[in-house]
Design an enzyme around this catalytic site. Structure first.
Site, PDB file in Angstrom:
ATOM      1  CE  LYS A 156      -1.153   2.409   2.774  1.00 19.23           C
ATOM      2  NZ  LYS A 156      -0.751   3.719   3.393  1.00 19.23           N
ATOM      3  CB  THR A 174       8.605   5.338   1.406  1.00 18.23           C
ATOM      4  OG1 THR A 174       8.817   4.495   0.277  1.00 18.23           O
ATOM      5  CG2 THR A 174       9.874   6.044   1.759  1.00 18.23           C
ATOM      6  CD  GLU A 213      -2.710  10.821   0.346  1.00 17.03           C
ATOM      7  OE1 GLU A 213      -3.200   9.998   1.124  1.00 17.03           O
ATOM      8  OE2 GLU A 213      -1.855  11.637   0.696  1.00 17.03           O
ATOM      9  CG  ASN A 245      -2.897  14.612   1.992  1.00 20.30           C
ATOM     10  OD1 ASN A 245      -2.886  13.721   2.828  1.00 20.30           O
ATOM     11  ND2 ASN A 245      -2.477  14.446   0.754  1.00 20.30           N
ATOM     12  CB  THR A 263     -13.165  14.518   9.414  1.00 21.70           C
ATOM     13  OG1 THR A 263     -12.728  15.379   8.374  1.00 21.70           O
ATOM     14  CG2 THR A 263     -12.724  15.045  10.743  1.00 21.70           C
TER      15      THR A 263
END
EC number: 2.3.1.35
Lengths: 402, 402
Positions: free
Chosen positions: B174, B185, B271, B397, B402
């Site tokens: 992942k 990393t 990401e 990010n 939440t």
């Protein structure tokens, strides 16, 4: 010491002006500025540490071998870095300024900012320079002309005394992207009417740069064109500063005030920024330790994105400290966030606290947010400045050239 | 050597499974995985270089002092780093796995990934572990359970031969955020049925990590929880590898193939990423020089944002090389961009070329883009992998917790 208006024209004997010469397409955006001293000035400078340097840097370095200058010419819209005819065009830019002002080309500082790798439209500068009308209150014209993706022009000036004689320091700068510790990391032009030895002027500039401009980061990229220049024309007629005496200390402190103020303006107007971040590491063992940790936090993309979202994700603060490469005792670390809306502690002795998420969100929603990190060791304190990472940073840089 | 299906279950004797134990709120997202070897396996590992380490890292290191393990338990949704009761909970996680499988706690590797600083819901794990049904083809279940902001599960497996005996290596990993050179990393779990000495296994892992996972960067942040583990259970029944002979070389090469494949999957699913970037620096003097330059380019926010906008802003490539800290001759640098849509040179001998902007935009619009930088020196070549910087990186990010 008091803050005054006037920017680079606040000190005696300095004039400034700007015009639209045509490097930029938009007629409404000026792109060429000159700052001029009525007499030759002792001049100090620091430059980018990037191995790839724009040609204007090399030309300016040569012109400052005698530590004297009388004018600064700066164009925006093109960095003249890695560009065809770069060296020749940097020299022609200095010459155009010199001929217009009737001074020697060697007394002209040349700076450029903008896109890398494209040929500078030097004819625009050569033809446009005579359109510039130098004015006693022209600081803001120059400050606007050197902007790139800056959203606000930036200036600062102070008045202070040496032996009862009023002296002045003023500055303008541009920042925005490619802002990172290690060197000016932007363009800053500072003027003063103090009489001071050239080597002491250089020393004060170098030491203050370390604690001001080199503590600002926007995106971790160091540009090819960075330069910070201070000209001191002596027109205040103070007793010349020739040793590190009380007058030198007063001067250095006043210079630091201007530089720190400009540095914070750069961080606050970082590319796409929605808020200013100041990260203070205190109770550190050494200044170097505190500085490395504060810079690492300020540079973390993850932390910066969390700040954009007003998310009190303090784990990213600790994480960024952890990969900074410096030693510290995790079990002594306290972390708080603060702003005009209050202060909230989120981590004690390296472990998370139960905190009021709503209150934290409120604190982090301010335009200026402080991150306070205590190392619980000795008494050293360092503050670094940065900004959040936003959609607009990506937007601005996703298509900068067009 | 050929690529095969099956991930960590491709090698003989390995099973895997996963469940939703309740660390994550969403019932549809599994959050606990186990990988199990029917016999004890020689095991090697590399860990994050971050000074702030999650407690699972310390527990795993202790459990691997004898270079042996039989199972890996990994939860997502909580990193158990800088968290209350971190050490105790990491040990309880290992124990829960050991009791369920009927093995010793010391033979369990523990890994966690997710938010930092919050207490791990260890009861969820202790009660949930028995819900995991280990399966001969359960690799993808485990690969899905360890995802955080990853958009795709990641696996790879190869079959190769040692002395005519078929051997297998498989892996899952992942990645996503906090991905940067220097250590795993990320989390990567690799299994194989090769019989090999534990120290040679470690050596192959360390050397391959340098040239695979350590050449991937997403955002410059190195996480607290990174870990790459290789288990070798010997069930292929090859003649044990006990020296750096031909069999060792074949094994190391096969392992590198799996690791490089996983590394590229991580970069490509960085990401918010919209495209995979591979930066190749060639005709370099040394491997170290080429690697530093390629990493610096791959890490530049400005360059990454330009790639998001398909903007051939090669000045940012040269700029990032300039602040990398290593020496090179700018006047010998050539830069090209390439993709499935073609190849276009934009810089020759350190200066910009007139190039077809439309063609460049087309080349840079592909899902995978190559940046080719020639230093014109010797024959060393290094490729690093990364991704572009997008609105989605900021979005993900800006409010991760939440």
């Amino acid at each position: 010491m008091q803050l005054i208006k006037g920017g680079v024209c606040a000190p005696r004997g300095f004039m400034a002006g700007a015009c639209h010469c045509g490097i930029r397409k938009s007629q409404s955006k000026s792109d060429l500025a000159i700052i001029y001293s009525k007499t030759k000035a002792k001049t100090a400078a620091v430059y980018t540490t990037n191995r790839v340097k724009a040609d204007c840097i090399f030309v300016t370095k040569e012109h400052l071998e005698d530590h004297q200058a009388q004018a600064i010419i700066c164009n925006s819209g093109n960095a003249n870095a890695c560009a065809p005819y770069g060296r020749e065009n940097a020299e022609r830019e200095a010459l155009a300024c010199a001929q217009y002002l009737g001074i020697a080309s060697e007394d002209v500082i040349v700076a450029s900012t903008g896109v890398i790798g494209q040929e500078l439209a030097i004819q625009c500068i050569e033809q446009g320079v005579s359109k510039i009308e130098l004015q006693e209150d022209g600081s803001n014209l120059a400050a606007q002309a050197i902007m790139t993706t800056d959203t606000r022009s930036k200036d600062c000036a102070v008045r202070f005394e040496i032996d009862g004689i009023p002296c002045h320091i003023g500055g303008i700068c541009k920042g925005s992207g490619m802002i990172h510790p290690n060197m000016g990391t932007m363009l800053a032009f500072i003027t003063c009417d103090v009489s001071i030895d050239a080597h002491l002027l250089q020393k004060a500039l170098v030491e203050n740069t370390k604690r001001t401009f080199n503590r600002v980061t926007v995106d971790g990229d160091t540009s090819t064109n960075d330069m910070c220049v201070v000209m001191a024309n002596g027109m205040a007629r103070n007793k010349p500063i020739v040793s590190e005496d009380e007058a030198y200390v007063a001067f250095k402190e006043a210079l630091k005030t201007v530089m720190e103020n400009l540095a914070i303006q750069i961080a606050s107007d970082g590319e796409g920024a929605s808020r200013l971040l100041s990260v203070t590491v205190y109770e550190a063992e050494t200044e170097a330790q505190a500085e490395s940790l504060a810079k690492s936090i300020c540079s973390s993309s993850l932390f910066k994105a969390a700040m954009f979202g007003s998310d009190a994700n303090w784990g990213r603060v600790l994480c960024a400290m952890g990969y900074s490469g410096v030693d510290f005792d995790i079990s002594k670390v306290d972390i708080s966030f603060a702003s005009q809306y209050g202060k909230i502690q989120v981590c004690s002795q390296g472990r998370g606290l139960d905190f009021d998420e709503k209150m934290a969100k409120k604190v982090l929603s301010a335009d200026a947010v402080q991150v306070l990190v205590s190392l619980g060791q000795k008494d050293q304190v360092v503050t670094c400045w940065g900004c959040d990472l936003t959609y607009d940073y990506v937007k601005i840089n996703g298509d900068y050239r067009t």
